[in-house]
Scaffold this active site. Sequence first.
Site, PDB file in Angstrom:
ATOM      1  N   GLU A  66       0.879  -1.172   0.000  1.00 35.34           N
ATOM      2  CA  GLU A  66       0.000   0.000   0.000  1.00 35.34           C
ATOM      3  C   GLU A  66       0.911   1.216   0.000  1.00 35.34           C
ATOM      4  O   GLU A  66       1.451   1.613   1.045  1.00 35.34           O
ATOM      5  CB  GLU A  66      -0.902   0.006   1.238  1.00 35.34           C
ATOM      6  CG  GLU A  66      -1.930  -1.094   1.260  1.00 35.34           C
ATOM      7  CD  GLU A  66      -3.105  -0.842   0.340  1.00 35.34           C
ATOM      8  OE1 GLU A  66      -3.118   0.206  -0.346  1.00 35.34           O
ATOM      9  OE2 GLU A  66      -4.004  -1.696   0.298  1.00 35.34           O
TER      10      GLU A  66
ATOM     11  N   CYS B  67      -2.745   9.058   2.578  1.00 34.18           N
ATOM     12  CA  CYS B  67      -2.387   8.607   1.235  1.00 34.18           C
ATOM     13  C   CYS B  67      -3.502   8.920   0.252  1.00 34.18           C
ATOM     14  O   CYS B  67      -3.270   8.991  -0.964  1.00 34.18           O
ATOM     15  CB  CYS B  67      -2.055   7.118   1.231  1.00 34.18           C
ATOM     16  SG  CYS B  67      -3.305   6.080   1.976  1.00 34.18           S
TER      17      CYS B  67
END
Length: 534
Positions: free
Chosen positions: A289, A323
Site C-alpha cells: 500500500e 495517502c
Amino acid sequence: MFRFTNLSSSRLILSNARNHFRPYSSLTDSASILKSLNLTGKLSAVYDGKWHTGTGPKIVSTNPGTGETLAEINSASREQVLAAIQESKNVARCWRETPAPIRGDVVRKIADALRRNRESLGALISLEVGKIRSEGIGEVQEYIDVCDYASGISRALHGRVIPSERASHLLLEQFHPVGLVGVISAFNFPVAVYGWNQSLACVTGNTTIWKPAPSTPLSSIAVTKIVSEVFEESGLPGGLASMVLGGTEAGETLATNCNVDLVSFTGSTHIGRKVGVTVQERFGKSLLELGGNNAIIVCPDADLDLALSTIPFAAVGTAGQRCTTTRRLLLHSSIYDSLLPRVLDSYSSLMSRIGDPLDSRTLIGPLHSKVGVEAFERAVEDVKKQGGQIVFGGKKVDRPGFFVQPTVTVGLKGSEEVVRKEVFAPILHVLKFDTFEEAVEINNAVGQGLSSSLFTRDPAKYFKWISASGSDCGIVNVNVSTSGAEIGGAFGGEKETGGGRESGTDCWKNYTRRMTSTICYGNEVALAQGVQFT
C-alpha cells in the site's frame, strides 16, 4: 493445542461500551493520556508473548504539536527481531489448527477491548501523530470496524466445489493460512493499518509480527498491550501478535527472512519498491500500500456546493498526510474563475482552526515531524521554480511544533515534477481542463493510482468514469471525496501505489494460500482432457 480458558460468546453492546469511554475533558495532556493506557515507567521495544527491553539504538516519540519529546525507547536489535520472528512462527503451527469461528471470537474480543479504550487510544494518536481528536478516535473505530467484519466472516471463509469433467471425481478449492504475516506500517495511520492486517490475518489462521513506524512507538505499544491482554485472558500465547520497535534494520530483517510468509508494507513508493523486490527475491508474498496523488475533477454540471463542501477535508484533513489526500483539483475552464475564489474562501475560514490537535475546536493539526515541514518548504519553492504561483498559504505557522499553512497553487499544467510527486503536506494544485476526456487523461497521467473523484450530475459521465476507459485508480468515486474510505470495500490502488488491497470484500484471501484438490471417489481414475495412457 492451545487451552481455551475464556472463549465464551458473551457480547458487549456498543451503547453500553460507550459508558466506559473517557470524556474529552479528562484527556487533554500527555501525562493523563499516557497514564490512561499504562504507558508509564520504562517501556519495552519487543513483545513476543513476553515484553523485552530493546538493546538497539534509541528511538524518540515527539509531540508534533509542541516539538517536545514524549518518550525515548531503546529499539529492538536484529537478534531480538529474529527471536520474535521465530517465536511467532512457532505459535503459527498451532493457531492454524484452531477452528475459524473460535479465531473470530477472539477477534471480537479485541474489538470489545478497543471500544473500552477508544477515547484514550484516540487521544494518544492525536498526541503522538498530530491528528485532530475526532480523527484519532475515528482511526481506532476503523480497527474496531474491521474486527467486527473479520469476526463475522470467520464463519464464511468459503472455498469452492468445482464441477469436474471426470466421472466420480470431485474438484475442490480451499484457502489456508500463509503462516506468519509481517506488518510494516507508516506513521500516519499507526493503529488502523495494523488493524486491517492483524484482524484479517488472525481470523484466517495466521500470526503477525508488527514493525510500526519508529516515530509512533507509544501508539504501537498501547495497541499491543490491548491485543495481548485479550490473548492472555483467552488462554492464548501472546506471540500470536508480536511487535518489534525499530527502524530500517528491523524492516529489512522482516523483508529478508524466509520465516515471514507475507510482508504487508504501507509507506512510500520509493521504499515499497525495495521491499517488493526483496520479498520477491526469496519468493515470499507481499502486500503493498504505497503512495497516492489523488485528484478531484469538478465538471460544469456538478453540484458546486456539494463539491466545495468536500474539498477542505479532502485536501487538508490530517494536515495533508493521508495517502488519499486530494493533491490535485481539476476545475473545468468555464467554472474555474468563479469556483477558485470560493475554494480560497473556504481555506480562509480554516485558518482560525489550526492548533492543538487535542482541542476539539481544532480542524488542522501539525505535520508529524520536522522532516515533513522541510519537505513542505521544498515543495513550495519547487512550485515557484516550475512556473506556479502560491495563491494561499505557503508558509510555516509561527508557533511551537510542526505547523504549516494549508496551501493552494495555480498556474501549473499538471505535467511538472512538483505536481507529479507526492508530498505529504496540505498542498493543493488547482488545474484547468476543457473536456471530460482531458480531465480523465490528466487524472491518469501520474505514476500513482490510488484514489480519484468526479463531481457531475451527468449519469453518462458517472459510468464512463468508473469504466475501463475512465479512472485508472483503485478507488474511483463519484460526488464524494477521495479521502475517508469505508472498511467494507477493498482499499488500495494501482501502478506505483503497489496493487495491494486491504480491509473489506474478499481481501482476507491475501492472507491465505490457495489449494486445489481433486478427489476420486469411484473405482476408476480418469485423466483430464481425455488423455489415454494405456
